[in-house]
Design a protein around this motif. Structure first.
Motif, PDB file in Angstrom:
ATOM      1  N   ILE A   1       0.860  -1.311  -0.126  1.00 42.71           N
ATOM      2  CA  ILE A   1      -0.116  -0.032  -0.128  1.00 42.71           C
ATOM      3  C   ILE A   1       0.809   1.270  -0.073  1.00 42.71           C
ATOM      4  O   ILE A   1       0.559   2.283  -0.705  1.00 42.71           O
ATOM      5  CB  ILE A   1      -0.951   0.273   1.254  1.00 42.71           C
ATOM      6  N   ILE A   2       2.102   0.980   0.876  1.00 42.82           N
ATOM      7  CA  ILE A   2       2.946   2.280   0.713  1.00 42.82           C
ATOM      8  C   ILE A   2       3.458   2.553  -0.428  1.00 42.82           C
ATOM      9  O   ILE A   2       3.470   3.500  -1.291  1.00 42.82           O
ATOM     10  CB  ILE A   2       4.284   2.238   1.669  1.00 42.82           C
ATOM     11  N   MET A   3       3.944   1.454  -1.179  1.00 43.50           N
ATOM     12  CA  MET A   3       4.433   1.625  -2.380  1.00 43.50           C
ATOM     13  C   MET A   3       3.533   2.195  -3.509  1.00 43.50           C
ATOM     14  O   MET A   3       3.996   3.113  -4.451  1.00 43.50           O
ATOM     15  CB  MET A   3       4.641   0.053  -3.267  1.00 43.50           C
ATOM     16  N   ALA A   4       1.976   1.497  -3.442  1.00 40.40           N
ATOM     17  CA  ALA A   4       1.301   2.246  -4.263  1.00 40.40           C
ATOM     18  C   ALA A   4       0.855   3.472  -4.233  1.00 40.40           C
ATOM     19  O   ALA A   4       0.619   4.480  -5.135  1.00 40.40           O
ATOM     20  CB  ALA A   4      -0.225   1.505  -4.249  1.00 40.40           C
ATOM     21  N   LEU A   5       1.011   4.283  -2.617  1.00 38.20           N
ATOM     22  CA  LEU A   5       0.863   5.249  -2.764  1.00 38.20           C
ATOM     23  C   LEU A   5       1.736   6.177  -3.029  1.00 38.20           C
ATOM     24  O   LEU A   5       1.715   7.464  -3.789  1.00 38.20           O
ATOM     25  CB  LEU A   5       0.372   5.720  -0.956  1.00 38.20           C
ATOM     26  N   VAL A   6       2.884   5.680  -2.958  1.00 33.94           N
ATOM     27  CA  VAL A   6       4.288   6.672  -3.530  1.00 33.94           C
ATOM     28  C   VAL A   6       4.143   6.731  -5.008  1.00 33.94           C
ATOM     29  O   VAL A   6       4.033   7.686  -5.592  1.00 33.94           O
ATOM     30  CB  VAL A   6       5.290   5.967  -3.154  1.00 33.94           C
TER      31      VAL A   6
ATOM     32  N   GLY B   1      -9.380  19.056   5.017  1.00 33.87           N
ATOM     33  CA  GLY B   1      -8.273  18.864   6.054  1.00 33.87           C
ATOM     34  C   GLY B   1      -8.082  17.594   6.465  1.00 33.87           C
ATOM     35  O   GLY B   1      -7.445  17.457   7.742  1.00 33.87           O
ATOM     36  N   ALA B   2      -8.637  16.603   5.842  1.00 28.44           N
ATOM     37  CA  ALA B   2      -8.048  15.158   6.503  1.00 28.44           C
ATOM     38  C   ALA B   2      -6.686  15.015   6.390  1.00 28.44           C
ATOM     39  O   ALA B   2      -6.082  15.281   5.289  1.00 28.44           O
ATOM     40  CB  ALA B   2      -8.996  14.071   5.395  1.00 28.44           C
ATOM     41  N   SER B   3      -5.918  14.291   7.219  1.00 24.55           N
ATOM     42  CA  SER B   3      -4.714  14.396   7.203  1.00 24.55           C
ATOM     43  C   SER B   3      -4.558  12.910   6.351  1.00 24.55           C
ATOM     44  O   SER B   3      -5.329  12.233   6.106  1.00 24.55           O
ATOM     45  CB  SER B   3      -4.063  13.853   8.642  1.00 24.55           C
ATOM     46  N   LEU B   4      -3.310  12.420   6.101  1.00 24.92           N
ATOM     47  CA  LEU B   4      -2.944  11.379   5.258  1.00 24.92           C
ATOM     48  C   LEU B   4      -3.564  10.114   5.996  1.00 24.92           C
ATOM     49  O   LEU B   4      -3.915   9.353   5.210  1.00 24.92           O
ATOM     50  CB  LEU B   4      -1.138  11.230   4.985  1.00 24.92           C
ATOM     51  N   TRP B   5      -3.187   9.884   7.335  1.00 27.52           N
ATOM     52  CA  TRP B   5      -3.578   8.887   7.851  1.00 27.52           C
ATOM     53  C   TRP B   5      -5.150   8.557   7.968  1.00 27.52           C
ATOM     54  O   TRP B   5      -5.768   7.850   7.477  1.00 27.52           O
ATOM     55  CB  TRP B   5      -3.211   8.870   9.281  1.00 27.52           C
TER      56      TRP B   5
ATOM     57  N   ARG C   1      -7.052   5.746   6.156  1.00 31.15           N
ATOM     58  CA  ARG C   1      -8.096   4.880   6.883  1.00 31.15           C
ATOM     59  C   ARG C   1      -9.718   5.005   6.610  1.00 31.15           C
ATOM     60  O   ARG C   1     -10.082   3.975   6.639  1.00 31.15           O
ATOM     61  CB  ARG C   1      -7.928   5.352   8.344  1.00 31.15           C
ATOM     62  N   TYR C   2     -10.132   6.124   6.166  1.00 34.33           N
ATOM     63  CA  TYR C   2     -11.538   6.158   6.044  1.00 34.33           C
ATOM     64  C   TYR C   2     -11.568   6.443   4.607  1.00 34.33           C
ATOM     65  O   TYR C   2     -13.073   6.242   4.393  1.00 34.33           O
ATOM     66  CB  TYR C   2     -12.026   7.463   6.581  1.00 34.33           C
ATOM     67  N   ILE C   3     -11.045   6.720   3.805  1.00 35.58           N
ATOM     68  CA  ILE C   3     -11.367   6.634   2.390  1.00 35.58           C
ATOM     69  C   ILE C   3     -10.789   5.502   1.417  1.00 35.58           C
ATOM     70  O   ILE C   3     -11.473   4.958   0.733  1.00 35.58           O
ATOM     71  CB  ILE C   3     -11.174   8.091   1.808  1.00 35.58           C
TER      72      ILE C   3
END
Lengths: 397, 100
Positions: A192-197, A301-305, A309-311
């Motif tokens: 997931i980190i790879m995909a987000l990058v 204003g949602a943070s990255l986390w 987490r929610y979307i």
């Protein structure tokens, strides 16, 4: 006759058998020679005799026998003459007799499978008939035997029992499960980190996609060798650690005494190798999430986390489910990496046991039991994931 | 998005300050993303560099210890030639291609 029936063997006879079947367990084969010789009356005769009556003296370049002598018959009351038969069958007509030590020219060799005339009990009735030696295991003095296998199929749990009671079964199952538990969570976080990058739309982030996907193209055996070169006694890990002064002498990682290191090496190799397939699925899933939703959340204003987490994670659920099923099934089959890093003895997994039973021990049935067991585990896990995700969805709606 | 907002409210110094903070945060996030991306790239690439350097060096270096951290030194195709000339490689490649 059902398997396991004890039978009396009344008679035996050879029949033609195809060479491919000669490897079958219990199959008893008999070679017959067609020989040409001169008998005591000076007459040239030609006929068949079993291989055990001839001592082969010369063979041609391909190893086929072409001449020999008749063996003496032992025993006081035995017929001193060896009969030659019209056909490769000791019930056929006798065409001539040879004395012991008579030289013979071997014209032809045939291989026959022994058939037994057996008598046994089936459902309270005595039955008698001919059967191939491949189905019978001879006992003791060879007048008794037991039906070992048939060609009609019969249900038995014997091989499953043998698999479960095998001394490597539990270690293999435990290691496979341990690897799944160790590999999959790390792999999914990393993917997931790879995909987000990749999806961050930075300048040059397309290059990351290509780099991350490299491992996808490396075969699992090669990956095992790569990590072996890192973890082996004179490998790269020791070189680096010694270079920066952490250790003074090379440490042995991959030995029977350091099982945990082997597990760690397999874990790293598997994470290295198969994270990219999860990443590819997650990237595809991320691309399906509409930009507006993500931008809206950013505006609010949602943070990255919070966004993850929610979307992102809820919307990724279908892709994650696919990836999870795929990865778990593949993890049950992990094989080559384990073979390379542990030699298949110290640390063993289910797929390795399947191979060992099939190839080393020639227990085809037990190997099939292992293979079916892996299939069953894969089915159960896939069903579990499908079910778990569905109930979650129902809980949401 | 930022440029449009900037054009309208560029007068207020407060908004400018908020803006600077946002920009700084964005730059930080971008930098972190690159850092993570590069770290993962290294994780993927280093084992490949190890094995490639092993394939492209002398047989003596493959067995040597400690190994040189700098790859491809000394560069040699001896190991590669040995591999390509060993028996079974060409039939192996052919079989792989046929199966694929």
């Amino acid at each position: 006759l059902p398997r396991g029936t004890t039978v009396s063997i009344l008679d035996r006879e050879g029949n033609f058998v195809s060479p491919e079947e000669l490897g079958l367990t219990n199959l008893i084969a008999e070679d017959w020679f067609r020989v040409r010789a001169v008998d005591s009356d000076g007459q040239e005769i030609e006929g068949w005799t079993p291989e055990r009556r001839v001592r082969v003296r010369e063979t041609d370049d391909a190893g086929a026998p072409f001449s020999g002598t008749i063996r003496p018959i032992l025993g006081a009351d035995a017929d001193p003459l060896t009969p030659l038969y019209a056909e490769a069958d000791d019930d056929s007509q006798v065409v001539g007799r040879l004395e012991s030590q008579d030289p013979v020219q071997i014209q032809e060799v045939v291989t026959l499978e022994l058939w037994f005339l057996v008598q046994g009990q089936s459902e309270g009735e005595t039955v008698e008939g001919w059967t191939q030696s491949r189905f019978v295991r001879l006992l003791g003095d060879q007048t008794q035997g037991r039906i070992e296998q048939g060609n009609t199929g019969q249900f038995t749990t014997r091989y499953v029992e043998r698999m479960v009671s095998d001394r490597f079964f539990m270690p293999a199952l435990r290691t496979t499960m341990l690897l799944i538990v160790m590999i999959i969570p790390v792999q999914f976080v990393l993917a997931i980190i790879m995909a987000l990058v990749i999806q961050a739309n930075l300048k040059g982030s397309g290059v990351f996609l290509y780099i991350f996907a490299i491992a996808l193209g490396v075969s699992d055996l090669a990956v095992g060798i790569v990590w072996y070169s890192i973890f082996t006694h004179f490998g790269y890990l020791n070189t680096i650690l010694q270079g920066i002064g952490v250790i003074n002498a090379p440490v042995t990682y991959l030995s029977a005494a350091s099982r945990h290191w082997i597990i760690i090496a397999i874990w790293l190799a598997e994470v290295w190798r198969s994270t990219s397939i999860v990443m590819v699925i997650v990237v595809a899933g991320l691309q399906a999430i509409s930009r507006e939703v993500l931008e809206a959340s950013e505006v609010f204003g949602a943070s990255l986390w919070q966004r993850v987490r929610y979307i992102i994670l809820p919307l990724l659920r279908p892709s994650l489910q696919v990836a999870l099923i795929l990865r778990t099934i593949l993890a049950f089959q992990v094989f080559a990496v384990v073979i390379v890093l542990s030699g298949g003895d110290v640390v063993t997994v289910l797929a390795n046991e399947t191979y060992r039973q099939y190839y080393d021990l020639r227990n085809f049935n037990v190997a099939a039991a292992y293979a079916s067991f892996i299939l069953l585990l894969s089915l159960v896990s896939a069903f579990f994931y499908l079910q778990a995700v569905r109930t979650q969805e129902e809980a949401v709606t | 998005m930022t440029t449009a907002v900037e054009a309208k409210v560029s007068v207020s110094p407060e908004v400018k300050a908020v803006h600077r903070r946002m920009r700084r945060r964005q730059a930080l996030a971008r930098g972190l993303t690159y850092l993570v991306g590069i770290l993962i790239s290294l994780w993927v690439l280093i084992p490949i560099i190890f094995i490639a350097s092993m394939a492209l060096t002398t047989p003596a270096m493959v067995r040597a210890y400690p190994k040189s951290i700098l790859p491809f030194i000394p560069f040699s195709t001896a190991t590669m030639e040995f591999f390509l000339n060993s028996r079974g490689i060409l039939p192996g490649i052919r079989n792989s291609v046929v199966v694929a």
